[in-house]
Design a protein around this motif. Structure first.
Motif, PDB file in Angstrom:
ATOM      1  N   MET A  27     -31.531   1.092 -99.408  1.00 10.28           N
ATOM      2  CA  MET A  27     -32.565   1.780 -98.678  1.00 10.28           C
ATOM      3  C   MET A  27     -31.937   2.411 -97.427  1.00 10.28           C
ATOM      4  N   ASN A  28     -32.333   3.609 -97.122  1.00 13.51           N
ATOM      5  CA  ASN A  28     -31.854   4.280 -95.929  1.00 13.51           C
ATOM      6  C   ASN A  28     -32.745   3.955 -94.740  1.00 13.51           C
ATOM      7  N   MET A  29     -32.249   4.308 -93.557  1.00 10.60           N
ATOM      8  CA  MET A  29     -33.002   4.059 -92.328  1.00 10.60           C
ATOM      9  C   MET A  29     -32.652   5.119 -91.305  1.00 10.60           C
ATOM     10  N   THR A  30     -33.476   5.190 -90.258  1.00 10.72           N
ATOM     11  CA  THR A  30     -33.205   6.105 -89.152  1.00 10.72           C
ATOM     12  C   THR A  30     -33.137   5.314 -87.854  1.00 10.72           C
ATOM     13  N   GLU A  31     -32.417   5.869 -86.895  1.00  9.54           N
ATOM     14  CA  GLU A  31     -32.328   5.300 -85.546  1.00  9.54           C
ATOM     15  C   GLU A  31     -32.807   6.369 -84.574  1.00  9.54           C
ATOM     16  N   GLN A  32     -33.752   5.986 -83.729  1.00 17.00           N
ATOM     17  CA  GLN A  32     -34.341   6.947 -82.808  1.00 17.00           C
ATOM     18  C   GLN A  32     -34.353   6.383 -81.389  1.00 17.00           C
ATOM     19  N   PRO A  33     -33.841   7.136 -80.416  1.00 15.25           N
ATOM     20  CA  PRO A  33     -33.979   6.703 -79.018  1.00 15.25           C
ATOM     21  C   PRO A  33     -35.460   6.709 -78.629  1.00 15.25           C
ATOM     22  N   VAL A  34     -35.887   5.659 -77.951  1.00 18.67           N
ATOM     23  CA  VAL A  34     -37.289   5.541 -77.526  1.00 18.67           C
ATOM     24  C   VAL A  34     -37.332   5.056 -76.085  1.00 18.67           C
ATOM     25  N   SER A  35     -38.486   5.224 -75.473  1.00 18.91           N
ATOM     26  CA  SER A  35     -38.702   4.673 -74.133  1.00 18.91           C
ATOM     27  C   SER A  35     -40.157   4.260 -74.003  1.00 18.91           C
ATOM     28  N   PHE A  36     -40.400   3.281 -73.139  1.00 17.31           N
ATOM     29  CA  PHE A  36     -41.746   2.817 -72.830  1.00 17.31           C
ATOM     30  C   PHE A  36     -41.721   2.277 -71.412  1.00 17.31           C
ATOM     31  N   GLU A  37     -42.895   2.080 -70.838  1.00 17.74           N
ATOM     32  CA  GLU A  37     -43.000   1.697 -69.437  1.00 17.74           C
ATOM     33  C   GLU A  37     -43.338   0.212 -69.285  1.00 17.74           C
ATOM     34  N   CYS A  38     -42.789  -0.381 -68.235  1.00 22.75           N
ATOM     35  CA  CYS A  38     -43.146  -1.746 -67.862  1.00 22.75           C
ATOM     36  C   CYS A  38     -42.809  -1.932 -66.393  1.00 22.75           C
ATOM     37  N   GLY A  39     -43.736  -2.468 -65.626  1.00 20.70           N
ATOM     38  CA  GLY A  39     -43.482  -2.753 -64.221  1.00 20.70           C
ATOM     39  C   GLY A  39     -43.096  -1.521 -63.424  1.00 20.70           C
ATOM     40  N   GLY A  40     -43.636  -0.360 -63.788  1.00 18.59           N
ATOM     41  CA  GLY A  40     -43.334   0.864 -63.081  1.00 18.59           C
ATOM     42  C   GLY A  40     -41.966   1.453 -63.380  1.00 18.59           C
ATOM     43  N   GLN A  41     -41.283   0.925 -64.382  1.00 20.76           N
ATOM     44  CA  GLN A  41     -39.954   1.410 -64.751  1.00 20.76           C
ATOM     45  C   GLN A  41     -39.945   1.844 -66.220  1.00 20.76           C
ATOM     46  N   THR A  42     -39.012   2.719 -66.544  1.00 15.08           N
ATOM     47  CA  THR A  42     -38.837   3.158 -67.919  1.00 15.08           C
ATOM     48  C   THR A  42     -37.798   2.282 -68.597  1.00 15.08           C
ATOM     49  N   LEU A  43     -38.205   1.670 -69.703  1.00 14.09           N
ATOM     50  CA  LEU A  43     -37.289   0.876 -70.520  1.00 14.09           C
ATOM     51  C   LEU A  43     -36.847   1.747 -71.688  1.00 14.09           C
TER      52      LEU A  43
END
Length: 144
Positions: free
Chosen positions: A1-17
Motif C-alpha cells: 500500500m502506498n502513502m503520502t506525507e504532508q507537512p501540517v500545522s495546528f495551534e496550541c497555547g498561542g503557538q503554531t505546532l
C-alpha cells in the motif's frame, strides 16, 4: 500500500505546532497513531525511528502524526517554558487534529522517554486515546 506525507500545522497555547501527517492511500483504519518525542527530541525520533515507523504503519493503513512540541524542532514557542503539562496540552491538541483530519475514531499514543509521561497524562484526560506504546519510559516519581 502506498502513502503520502504532508507537512501540517495546528495551534496550541498561542503557538503554531508543526508536524508531518502520514496518510495511507486507501481509507485509513479507525485508529490513528500520534508520536510523542522526548524532552530534547524532535518529531524525527532518535535515529529517525519515528519517521521509519510512521511510514511502515501508514503503508499498513494507519494515519500517523509526528509533531514537534512547543519550543522544539520547527514548532513555535520557547523551550524554557516547556513542562510535562504543556507537552500534554500539545499532545491533546494533536489528537484533536489527527482525528478531525483523518476521520479516525481513536488514537494510540506512542511516546519515547518523557513522551511516555505525556502519553499517560493525555490518556488520563481523553477517552479517545485507545492505547499506549511507551518506549524507554521514565519512572513517574510517586506514580511508579
Amino acid at each position: 500500500m502506498n502513502m503520502t506525507e504532508q507537512p501540517v500545522s495546528f495551534e496550541c497555547g498561542g503557538q503554531t505546532l508543526r508536524g508531518i501527517l502520514h496518510s495511507p492511500d486507501q481509507p485509513a483504519t479507525a485508529t490513528a497513531v500520534v508520536f510523542l518525542h522526548g524532552w530534547s527530541g524532535t518529531r524525527h525520533g532518535p535515529h529517525r525511528m519515528f519517521v521509519k515507523l510512521a511510514r511502515r504503519l501508514s503503508q499498513a493503513g494507519y494515519a500517523c502524526l509526528r509533531f514537534d512540541f512547543r519550543g522544539r524542532g520547527e514548532s513555535g514557542g520557547d523551550s524554557s517554558a516547556a513542562s510535562i503539562g504543556s507537552m500534554t496540552e500539545d499532545a491533546l491538541q494533536a489528537v484533536n487534529f489527527v482525528l478531525s483530519r483523518t476521520g479516525a475514531r481513536e488514537a494510540i499514543m506512542l511516546g519515547i522517554c518523557s513522551g511516555g509521561k505525556v502519553a499517560l497524562g493525555a490518556a488520563a484526560e481523553d477517552g479517545r486515546i485507545g492505547g499506549l506504546a511507551l518506549w524507554s519510559a521514565e519512572a513517574m516519581g510517586h506514580l511508579r
